[in-house]
Scaffold this motif. Structure first.
Motif, short mmCIF file in Angstrom:
data_model
loop_
_atom_site.label_atom_id
_atom_site.label_comp_id
_atom_site.label_asym_id
_atom_site.label_seq_id
_atom_site.Cartn_x
_atom_site.Cartn_y
_atom_site.Cartn_z
N PRO A 151 -6.88 6.82 -2.44
CA PRO A 151 -5.96 7.94 -2.23
C PRO A 151 -6.14 8.52 -0.83
CG PRO A 151 -7.21 8.22 -4.27
CD PRO A 151 -7.82 7.07 -3.52
N ARG A 152 -5.06 8.99 -0.25
CA ARG A 152 -5.12 9.58 1.09
C ARG A 152 -5.95 10.86 1.12
NH1 ARG A 152 -0.59 7.68 4.55
NH2 ARG A 152 0.55 6.20 3.27
N SER A 153 -6.14 11.47 -0.03
CA SER A 153 -6.86 12.74 -0.09
C SER A 153 -8.38 12.60 0.00
CB SER A 153 -6.48 13.51 -1.35
OG SER A 153 -6.73 12.70 -2.49
N LEU A 154 -8.91 11.36 0.06
CA LEU A 154 -10.35 11.19 0.21
C LEU A 154 -10.79 11.68 1.59
CD1 LEU A 154 -11.18 7.70 -1.33
CD2 LEU A 154 -11.44 9.97 -2.35
N GLU A 155 -11.95 12.30 1.64
CA GLU A 155 -12.53 12.81 2.88
C GLU A 155 -13.82 12.08 3.19
OE1 GLU A 155 -13.26 16.93 1.94
OE2 GLU A 155 -11.21 17.51 2.40
N THR A 156 -14.30 12.21 4.42
CA THR A 156 -15.65 11.75 4.74
C THR A 156 -16.61 12.86 4.29
OG1 THR A 156 -15.71 12.78 6.93
CG2 THR A 156 -14.82 10.52 6.79
N LEU A 157 -17.88 12.54 4.24
CA LEU A 157 -18.87 13.56 3.87
C LEU A 157 -18.89 14.68 4.91
CD1 LEU A 157 -20.98 14.39 1.81
CD2 LEU A 157 -22.66 13.04 3.09
N ALA A 158 -18.74 14.33 6.18
CA ALA A 158 -18.72 15.35 7.23
C ALA A 158 -17.53 16.29 7.08
CB ALA A 158 -18.70 14.70 8.61
N GLU A 159 -16.36 15.74 6.75
CA GLU A 159 -15.18 16.59 6.55
C GLU A 159 -15.38 17.54 5.38
OE1 GLU A 159 -11.70 13.53 8.15
OE2 GLU A 159 -12.34 13.43 6.04
N ARG A 160 -15.95 17.02 4.29
CA ARG A 160 -16.21 17.87 3.14
C ARG A 160 -17.20 18.98 3.49
NH1 ARG A 160 -18.91 15.60 -2.18
NH2 ARG A 160 -16.81 15.23 -2.91
N CYS A 161 -18.27 18.63 4.16
CA CYS A 161 -19.28 19.64 4.51
C CYS A 161 -18.72 20.69 5.46
CB CYS A 161 -20.50 18.96 5.11
SG CYS A 161 -21.44 18.01 3.91
N ALA A 162 -17.84 20.28 6.37
CA ALA A 162 -17.23 21.25 7.30
C ALA A 162 -16.31 22.21 6.54
CB ALA A 162 -16.45 20.51 8.38
N ARG A 163 -15.60 21.68 5.54
CA ARG A 163 -14.67 22.49 4.76
C ARG A 163 -15.40 23.39 3.77
NH1 ARG A 163 -12.97 21.49 0.08
NH2 ARG A 163 -13.33 19.26 0.09
N ALA A 164 -16.50 22.90 3.20
CA ALA A 164 -17.24 23.65 2.19
C ALA A 164 -18.73 23.52 2.45
CB ALA A 164 -16.88 23.13 0.80
N PRO A 165 -19.25 24.20 3.49
CA PRO A 165 -20.65 24.00 3.89
C PRO A 165 -21.68 24.41 2.83
CG PRO A 165 -19.67 25.81 5.11
CD PRO A 165 -18.56 25.15 4.36
N LEU A 166 -21.32 25.29 1.93
CA LEU A 166 -22.27 25.71 0.89
C LEU A 166 -21.95 25.08 -0.46
CD1 LEU A 166 -22.53 29.49 1.82
CD2 LEU A 166 -24.04 27.61 2.47
N GLY A 167 -21.06 24.10 -0.47
CA GLY A 167 -20.61 23.50 -1.72
C GLY A 167 -21.68 22.68 -2.40
N THR A 168 -21.68 22.74 -3.73
CA THR A 168 -22.49 21.89 -4.57
C THR A 168 -21.51 21.15 -5.47
OG1 THR A 168 -24.34 23.41 -4.56
CG2 THR A 168 -24.28 21.81 -6.35
N PHE A 169 -21.54 19.85 -5.45
CA PHE A 169 -20.53 19.06 -6.14
C PHE A 169 -21.20 18.24 -7.24
CE2 PHE A 169 -17.58 20.48 -3.13
CZ PHE A 169 -18.24 20.50 -1.91
N ASP A 170 -21.24 18.80 -8.44
CA ASP A 170 -21.87 18.15 -9.58
C ASP A 170 -20.93 17.14 -10.21
OD1 ASP A 170 -24.18 19.62 -9.31
OD2 ASP A 170 -23.54 21.17 -10.70
N VAL A 171 -21.52 16.13 -10.82
CA VAL A 171 -20.79 15.15 -11.59
C VAL A 171 -21.35 15.21 -13.01
CG1 VAL A 171 -20.20 12.71 -11.85
CG2 VAL A 171 -20.52 13.68 -9.57
N PRO A 172 -20.55 15.66 -13.99
CA PRO A 172 -21.08 15.74 -15.36
C PRO A 172 -21.36 14.35 -15.92
CG PRO A 172 -18.73 16.24 -15.34
CD PRO A 172 -19.16 16.06 -13.91
#
Length: 173
Positions: A151-172
């Motif tokens: 999907p075009r909506s995939l980001e790189t890890l750097a893009e994700r961290c820049a957008r959400a620097p304090l994000g925690t992304f759990d996978v149940p």
């Protein structure tokens, strides 16, 4: 339970319908039985187009990691926070959470296939070692990915961290 952020694949064909959600046996593997789990983690079941990135895993295929462990797809989710989170189930029942993002040469992942990278979401910053078995599973998954379906909506890890620097992304799992 939630897990934080040279292999062979045997192919098997599963049940799919055109356009939309997976159906039948494939859907049972991809969608958790407790839909409340999805909402509590901001997740949605994988659409057919998202699941296509997982290649033969989305249709019941099995992969074998470099350490000899065999895995099948337990659950796959739709794109969330720029990545495709999913859970593999090892033949002995152990679950491994992984996530597909766009490849970023500055932040390499254990697994890579062209423009896609398979990360082990362990809440790490690269300062600690990744669990070897999970890393080998990520490499095995990368070997069967279908980057053309990403999907075009995939980001790189750097893009994700820049957008959400304090994000925690759990996978149940």
């Amino acid at each position: 339970m939630a897990l934080g952020i040279g292999s062979a694949a045997s192919l098997a064909i599963g049940d799919r319908t055109s356009g939309g959600r997976l159906r039948g046996a494939a859907a049972e593997r991809l969608v958790p039985s407790d839909e409340s789990v999805l909402g509590s983690h901001g997740l949605e079941a994988a659409t057919t187009s998202t699941a296509n990135v997982l290649g033969p895993l989305a249709t019941g295929g099995e992969i074998t990691a470099g350490d000899g462990h065999r895995y099948t797809l337990g659950t796959a989710f739709d794109v969330r926070h720029g990545g495709i989170p999913f859970v593999l189930v090892r033949a002995d029942g152990v679950k491994v959470a992984l996530e597909i993002l766009r490849f970023d040469p500055a932040r390499p992942a254990p697994g890579r296939n062209g423009t896609l990278a398979v990360h082990v979401p362990n809440r790490g910053d690269g300062a600690t070692s990744t669990d070897e078995s999970a890393g080998l599973a990520a490499m095995a998954v990368a070997s069967v990915l279908a980057p053309a379906h990403a999907p075009r909506s995939l980001e790189t890890l750097a893009e994700r961290c820049a957008r959400a620097p304090l994000g925690t992304f759990d996978v149940p799992a």
